[in-house]
Structure formats: C-alpha cells, structure tokens
Design a protein around this motif. Structure first.
Motif, PDB file in Angstrom:
ATOM      1  N   LEU A  13      44.398  63.034  57.072  1.00  0.00           N
ATOM      2  CA  LEU A  13      44.106  61.783  57.725  1.00  0.00           C
ATOM      3  C   LEU A  13      43.225  61.099  56.758  1.00  0.00           C
ATOM      4  O   LEU A  13      43.384  59.783  56.648  1.00  0.00           O
ATOM      5  N   ASP A  14      42.436  61.649  55.596  1.00  0.00           N
ATOM      6  CA  ASP A  14      41.840  60.848  54.880  1.00  0.00           C
ATOM      7  C   ASP A  14      42.575  60.910  53.195  1.00  0.00           C
ATOM      8  O   ASP A  14      41.918  60.500  52.270  1.00  0.00           O
ATOM      9  N   GLY A  15      43.809  61.160  53.357  1.00  0.00           N
ATOM     10  CA  GLY A  15      44.646  60.610  52.194  1.00  0.00           C
ATOM     11  C   GLY A  15      44.814  61.772  51.016  1.00  0.00           C
ATOM     12  O   GLY A  15      45.159  61.637  50.005  1.00  0.00           O
ATOM     13  N   PRO A 159      46.177  65.803  61.195  1.00  0.00           N
ATOM     14  CA  PRO A 159      45.160  65.330  61.624  1.00  0.00           C
ATOM     15  C   PRO A 159      43.899  66.148  61.331  1.00  0.00           C
ATOM     16  O   PRO A 159      43.218  67.049  62.086  1.00  0.00           O
ATOM     17  N   VAL A 160      43.699  66.259  59.914  1.00  0.00           N
ATOM     18  CA  VAL A 160      42.505  67.087  59.535  1.00  0.00           C
ATOM     19  C   VAL A 160      41.823  65.907  58.441  1.00  0.00           C
ATOM     20  O   VAL A 160      42.474  65.037  57.777  1.00  0.00           O
ATOM     21  N   ILE A 161      40.481  66.340  58.351  1.00  0.00           N
ATOM     22  CA  ILE A 161      39.791  65.254  57.167  1.00  0.00           C
ATOM     23  C   ILE A 161      39.408  66.573  56.162  1.00  0.00           C
ATOM     24  O   ILE A 161      38.650  67.313  56.711  1.00  0.00           O
ATOM     25  N   LEU A 162      39.624  66.404  55.119  1.00  0.00           N
ATOM     26  CA  LEU A 162      39.290  67.495  53.817  1.00  0.00           C
ATOM     27  C   LEU A 162      38.343  66.775  53.034  1.00  0.00           C
ATOM     28  O   LEU A 162      37.771  67.785  52.567  1.00  0.00           O
ATOM     29  N   GLY A 163      37.784  65.742  53.047  1.00  0.00           N
ATOM     30  CA  GLY A 163      36.668  65.268  52.525  1.00  0.00           C
ATOM     31  C   GLY A 163      36.899  65.092  50.955  1.00  0.00           C
ATOM     32  O   GLY A 163      35.981  64.754  50.238  1.00  0.00           O
TER      33      GLY A 163
ATOM     34  N   LEU B  13      46.164  53.474  54.133  1.00  0.00           N
ATOM     35  CA  LEU B  13      47.059  54.821  54.126  1.00  0.00           C
ATOM     36  C   LEU B  13      46.426  55.867  53.064  1.00  0.00           C
ATOM     37  O   LEU B  13      46.575  56.986  53.220  1.00  0.00           O
ATOM     38  N   ASP B  14      45.418  55.618  52.142  1.00  0.00           N
ATOM     39  CA  ASP B  14      44.706  56.521  51.663  1.00  0.00           C
ATOM     40  C   ASP B  14      43.177  56.525  52.135  1.00  0.00           C
ATOM     41  O   ASP B  14      42.421  57.157  51.408  1.00  0.00           O
ATOM     42  N   GLY B  15      43.147  56.114  53.311  1.00  0.00           N
ATOM     43  CA  GLY B  15      41.674  56.498  54.340  1.00  0.00           C
ATOM     44  C   GLY B  15      40.662  55.609  53.998  1.00  0.00           C
ATOM     45  O   GLY B  15      39.677  56.181  54.432  1.00  0.00           O
ATOM     46  N   VAL B 175      32.986  69.520  56.055  1.00  0.00           N
ATOM     47  CA  VAL B 175      34.516  69.494  55.940  1.00  0.00           C
ATOM     48  C   VAL B 175      35.122  71.028  55.979  1.00  0.00           C
ATOM     49  O   VAL B 175      34.681  71.714  55.215  1.00  0.00           O
ATOM     50  N   VAL B 177      37.210  68.887  58.824  1.00  0.00           N
ATOM     51  CA  VAL B 177      37.055  68.540  60.094  1.00  0.00           C
ATOM     52  C   VAL B 177      38.598  68.489  61.028  1.00  0.00           C
ATOM     53  O   VAL B 177      39.231  67.818  60.430  1.00  0.00           O
ATOM     54  N   PHE B 179      41.356  67.941  64.172  1.00  0.00           N
ATOM     55  CA  PHE B 179      41.644  67.122  65.379  1.00  0.00           C
ATOM     56  C   PHE B 179      42.850  67.687  66.083  1.00  0.00           C
ATOM     57  O   PHE B 179      43.778  68.252  65.345  1.00  0.00           O
ATOM     58  N   TYR B 196      43.639  60.478  68.117  1.00  0.00           N
ATOM     59  CA  TYR B 196      43.347  62.028  67.989  1.00  0.00           C
ATOM     60  C   TYR B 196      42.190  62.430  68.826  1.00  0.00           C
ATOM     61  O   TYR B 196      41.211  61.595  68.919  1.00  0.00           O
TER      62      TYR B 196
END
Lengths: 200, 200
Positions: A13-15, A159-163, B13-15, B175, B177, B179, B196
């Motif tokens: 989700l964060d690209g 749907p995950v934020i990897l950071g 698209l890139d967050g 991280v 995280v 969802f 989400y």
C-alpha cells in the motif's frame, strides 16, 4: 493490438515491491498461495499458484495473452533461471551485459539481448507476435517507462505498509508520471488488481 | 458500532499524500473537481466537490455517518480553520499544544484538546455519539495507528507517481503494519476507493 505491460506487479500500500533489505516477500506474495484455484507453473522450481477465483480469472486471461517476457539479468540469476523455464510458460528475453556461459544459444526458453532495453523489447515483440509483452522487475519497468516503451502498468495492491524498500519503478528520473485509468479494478480478496495506461 | 477511520485519504500510486515540497495537490485532488455530481461544502472557503456518481455515492454515505473529525493544529492553521466550519459540516476536534487566542471557548464548530491523541479521539467519540470519527492528516493518522486507536484506513488511490513527499502515515515507527480487506473497492473513474481494517 499487442501491448507492453508490467503484468501483475505485487506492491504494498505504500508503494514497495520489496521491503527493506529484501524483506516482506511473505507478506507481499501471500495472495499467491491463500486461494482455492490452482494456476499451473511451467517452472520445475516454482510451485503452482493457489489464488482466489477472481484473481485466477484475471491471471488466466492475461497469461493466455502474454507472448513473451522481458526481465533483467539480476532476476534471471536470482531465480536460477526458474529451473529452465518461466512459470508463465513463455519465452523470456533477458537483458544482460554478457550472455551466460552455460547458454551459448537462444532457444524457446531464453533469449539474451546485450544492447539495451529498446532492443530487448523489440526482440520480445517479435517472439510474442500478436500477443502482449510483459516486463518484470522495477529496473526493467523503469527503463521501459523512461524510453516510452511501456503501455500499461499492472498492480496487485496488497494491504501492508512496509515502510521502505524497492519502489515500483526504482529510481525513476522525471516525476510526476501520469497514468489513465484504472481500466481494470478487481477485488481479489486481500489483493486489489489494477491496470493503468501510461499517458503518452 | 462506530469506528475511527482516516476517511477518504487521497494517495498517489507510490504512496504519497503530498508530493515533494508540498507539490502535486493539483494531480492528487483532480478527482474532487472532474465529476458530474455536486457534494456541498459547509465551509465558506472551500467550494463544493464535483465528483463521479460512484465517488459521490460513497462519500455521501460516509459523510452522513461521520460525527466528528480529529485534525492537527497544522492543518487547522493551513486552512485558516476552513473559514469557520469544516466542509463536511461536523465538529472538528483540533489537537494542539496551545488553544488559539481567537477561540477562547469550544463550540459546535471547533473543540481544542491539548493533552494528546487519546484524549482527542475520546473527545471526538463523545461528540460523534453513534457515528464514526474521521482522522485527517498523516501525522494524526500515524499517532492514532501507533496508539491502537485506528480501526479503518480509507484510501482514494490516484494514478500518478509523485516520486517523494509525505506518506500516508508519516514517519511510522514499527513496520510492517498489516491490514485486513479491502472491505470496499469502488472504481470512481480515475480514482479507486479502498477501505482496509487495521489488524489488531
């Protein structure tokens, strides 16, 4: 009319298409294994996918219409040439500085191109005929996009934020980049399939 | 059961929810103005939205079920208090270090909280009653997420690569995280609405 596409690139989700220090693949590719419908793999090293019915319907349609792949040497080496054949069961064009010693000749599994992305995509188009060309890996996607060769961007949004980590197009030069669409929005259950057209 | 949500946060698209050096807002918020259906604004300073029918149906439903907002002082100042009332026509709880001099008392438009995110969300919940609380801005969303107060993340995904800027959750600590969902996937035409659930 055939097109050049990134195919179904799995992205957080964060690209990010890979997390920090090559982490996060278990989270990104969970949708490859948590469904009920099997998609066969042509690679002896890669197991079949097991995806949701909605994901399977899309992947089957797109795979059937893909005539060749373009990948970088890094992915080819990292996967150990997928054990001899790409899971998608198509000819794979490898862009490399130097042909590998153990493959002196091109064949129906692998074709090697040493003179740049335009040449690699042109060769893949020849192989694909009426079908599409899929480009795999952030670096190849970036080179295609910057050379004006890319028609479509395909994202499997997870749907995950990897950071942090590797982005969809790597170290992209000129931004912003605009796309049209999405032309496709499919809820695959825990993954959302999106297809965008590169605005030219 | 009411929930705490980020609402419909517009993201590239890139967050990114803002491009490099506060750029890209024209590209991100194009979907606010390029549709046929008007959504009224309660703010004297903010024009009505004009969005697609699909986007309007979702926003109307969600706005009707939103009982209070939580925002940071930065957004409050940047928008000049939306001219006196938030466009969504609800009471806005502002988390700040110090109450502004020109608003000595809380009223139906603005409530000020100086003792942290938990207190701000609790206050917003009181105001919202049975309805939902929406949290606006990356920094507020991050604080809510890290404090375990966030139930839902809402994204309006826009097909542009900005290449840098402010991320959905700002400088998020731990991280990855994860969802669940998406529970909602709506093609708004040039924008994809996703909802989400925070995995707890």
């Amino acid at each position: 009319m055939s097109k050049v596409t990134t195919g179904a690139t799995t992205m957080s989700l964060d690209g990010y298409i890979a997390g920090p220090e090559e982490s996060g693949f278990d989270l990104l590719f969970q949708w490859y294994g948590d469904g009920d419908v099997e998609i066969p793999s042509a690679s002896p090293d890669v197991p079949p996918l097991r995806v949701s019915a909605a994901s399977a319907e899309l992947l089957r349609r797109e795979w059937a219409n893909t005539g060749a792949l373009v990948v970088g040497r890094r992915l080819y080496d990292m996967t150990n040439a997928w054990g001899g054949r790409h899971p998608m069961n198509v000819t794979t064009v490898v862009l490399t500085h130097q042909r590998p010693d153990d493959r002196p000749e091109d064949d129906e599994n692998f074709v090697f191109v040493t003179d740049g992305i335009e040449s690699a995509v042109a060769r893949a188009r020849e192989v694909a005929g009426e079908k599409d060309v899929a480009v795999n890996g952030g670096e190849m996607a970036r080179q295609c996009l910057e050379a004006g060769l890319l028609d479509e961007v395909g994202v499997a949004l997870v749907p995950v934020i990897l950071g942090g980590g590797k982005t969809l197009f790597g170290e992209l030069g000129p931004v912003p980049v605009l796309f049209d669409g999405p032309s496709t929005v499919i809820d695959g259950g825990g993954v959302t399939h999106l297809r965008y057209q590169v605005r030219k």
